[in-house]
Design an enzyme around this catalytic site. Structure first.
Site, PDB file in Angstrom:
ATOM      1  N   SER A 150      11.640 -52.189  24.406  1.00  0.00           N
ATOM      2  CA  SER A 150      11.999 -51.173  25.389  1.00  0.00           C
ATOM      3  C   SER A 150      11.097 -51.257  26.584  1.00  0.00           C
ATOM      4  O   SER A 150      11.651 -50.659  27.094  1.00  0.00           O
ATOM      5  CB  SER A 150      11.708 -49.982  24.489  1.00  0.00           C
ATOM      6  N   ASP A 186       2.412 -40.988  24.406  1.00  0.00           N
ATOM      7  CA  ASP A 186       2.673 -42.480  24.251  1.00  0.00           C
ATOM      8  C   ASP A 186       2.763 -43.230  25.328  1.00  0.00           C
ATOM      9  O   ASP A 186       2.208 -43.210  26.917  1.00  0.00           O
ATOM     10  CB  ASP A 186       4.531 -42.399  24.105  1.00  0.00           C
ATOM     11  N   HIS A 245       4.923 -47.693  26.677  1.00  0.00           N
ATOM     12  CA  HIS A 245       5.977 -47.502  27.405  1.00  0.00           C
ATOM     13  C   HIS A 245       5.054 -46.596  29.268  1.00  0.00           C
ATOM     14  O   HIS A 245       4.623 -45.925  28.700  1.00  0.00           O
ATOM     15  CB  HIS A 245       7.159 -46.407  27.426  1.00  0.00           C
TER      16      HIS A 245
END
Length: 382
Positions: free
Chosen positions: A117, A361, A364
């Site tokens: 990702s 998070d 990312h």
């Protein structure tokens, strides 16, 4: 082609005369890379400089291709300083990202990002950096569970992403198993995935964050037919090395370096321990709004053992592999993560969930943001 022209010159910038950011698209873009030689320039050695006159080339509102996971402004992030930091290497000038130049370099070509990702983060950044100069009818996107393709029709170019978080096969990369202890990685099996990576002009690989689960890695050779039985458990660097060797063998036996350029994006750092950068009261990257200033800052989210495995395996390869060296530059950017301006399990975080730093998070990155600089480096290397 776009017929109108806009010229943006950064006022008061001594490099303004050579850094025209947007010029007449029908005339040739100025290729200002005369200062930049990837062989000579150590991109990782430098500093983030705040420059309020830089504006991102896109926003998460103007670019329709950004996952909600990375759409921080749309998801309620109000501070904007993180958009205005510019990476300046010490011994060369890194040219600004020039979308017309990028598309011309990709004319008649396929660029494929392969990985996890974070690689999707980089792919979406690249698409957003170029898509706004392409007329609406001249572009299209096909999103797939595994393989997604953005087409710039006028240039006969594609910018693609292929989901392969370990590069090799596992029992978890397609139907994701949340419990990391139940994941089994088939370190010698790559052909099934890799047959989709042939006939490509520029390949950009990464694999890191899925290996860093903190548990020993269940590793399998041969067939999955005997189910959970025949695996062995290895420490992460050993399992990673076995998988990367399978990747290297595939590259060396399949890729013609005269036709295909191979690049490898180094580890994208995670920032889950605020003590790493001296914030003893903090939790993860929650509420961080400025980069770390300490030179050569290196946190616990970048594993040097993995770095050394990659370096050793690539050194022995026949096909040359160029590193996009993002680890050190991204280590400083504790302010650039999606943090609580993201979604989990397909749902945006509520106000209440956003107030809880544990929900941040710190893996990312917001778009626009840090991955735009990774692509600035990638373009300078092409």
């Amino acid at each position: 082609m776009i017929s109108h022209h806009i010229i943006i010159v950064l006022a008061g910038d001594k490099k303004a005369d050579e850094e025209v950011a947007i010029v007449n698209a029908s005339s040739s873009w100025i290729d200002d890379r005369f200062d930049f030689d990837p062989e000579e320039c150590n991109v990782a050695n430098g500093k983030w400089v705040f420059n309020h006159s830089i504006k991102p080339l896109y926003s998460d509102i103007s670019c329709p291709y950004i996952d909600r996971q990375f759409s921080c402004v749309k998801n309620g992030r109000n501070d904007s300083d993180y958009h205005h930091w510019e990476w300046q290497p010490e011994d060369c000038t890194l040219p600004r990202f020039n979308p017309e130049l990028a598309l011309r370099k990709l004319q008649g070509k396929r660029l494929l990002f392969v990985g996890d990702s974070l690689q999707r983060n980089q792919w979406e950044s690249f698409v957003c950096l170029v898509e706004w100069v392409i007329p609406y009818k001249q572009k299209s996107i096909r999103l797939g569970r595994v393989h997604s393709v953005f087409k710039a029709k006028e240039y006969n170019a594609t910018i693609e992403f292929y989901w392969a978080p370990y590069l090799v096969e596992s029992n978890s990369d397609i139907d994701i198993i949340g419990d990391t202890k139940k994941r089994i990685i088939k370190v010698d099996a790559i052909a099934e995935r890799a047959k989709n990576w042939t006939g490509v002009d520029i390949l950009v690989f990464n694999t890191y964050v899925w290996w860093m689960s903190g548990v020993r890695i269940k590793t399998l050779w041969g067939s999955f037919a005997n189910g959970q039985e025949g695996y062995e458990e290895f420490d992460t660097p050993i399992a990673y090395k076995l998988a990367l060797k399978s990747w290297a063998n595939w590259i060396d036996s399949t890729i013609n370096p005269n036709k295909t350029r191979v690049l490898f994006t180094t580890m994208s750092p995670t920032h889950t321990r605020s003590q790493d950068w001296g914030n003893m009261e903090g939790v993860k990257c929650f509420n961080e709004t400025r980069p770390v200033r300490k030179k050569k800052h290196w946190g616990s989210g970048s594993d040097k053992r993995i770095m050394s495995v990659v370096a050793k395996v690539v050194k022995k390869m026949k096909v040359p592999v160029t590193f996009i060296n993002i680890t050190q530059i991204s280590e400083y950017r504790i302010d650039g993560h999606s943090s609580v301006y993201t979604e989990t399990g397909g749902k945006l975080l509520t106000e209440e969930e956003r107030a809880d730093p544990q929900n941040a998070d710190c893996i990312h990155w917001c778009l626009p943001g840090v991955p735009d600089t990774w692509n600035q480096i990638l373009l300078a290397m092409l």
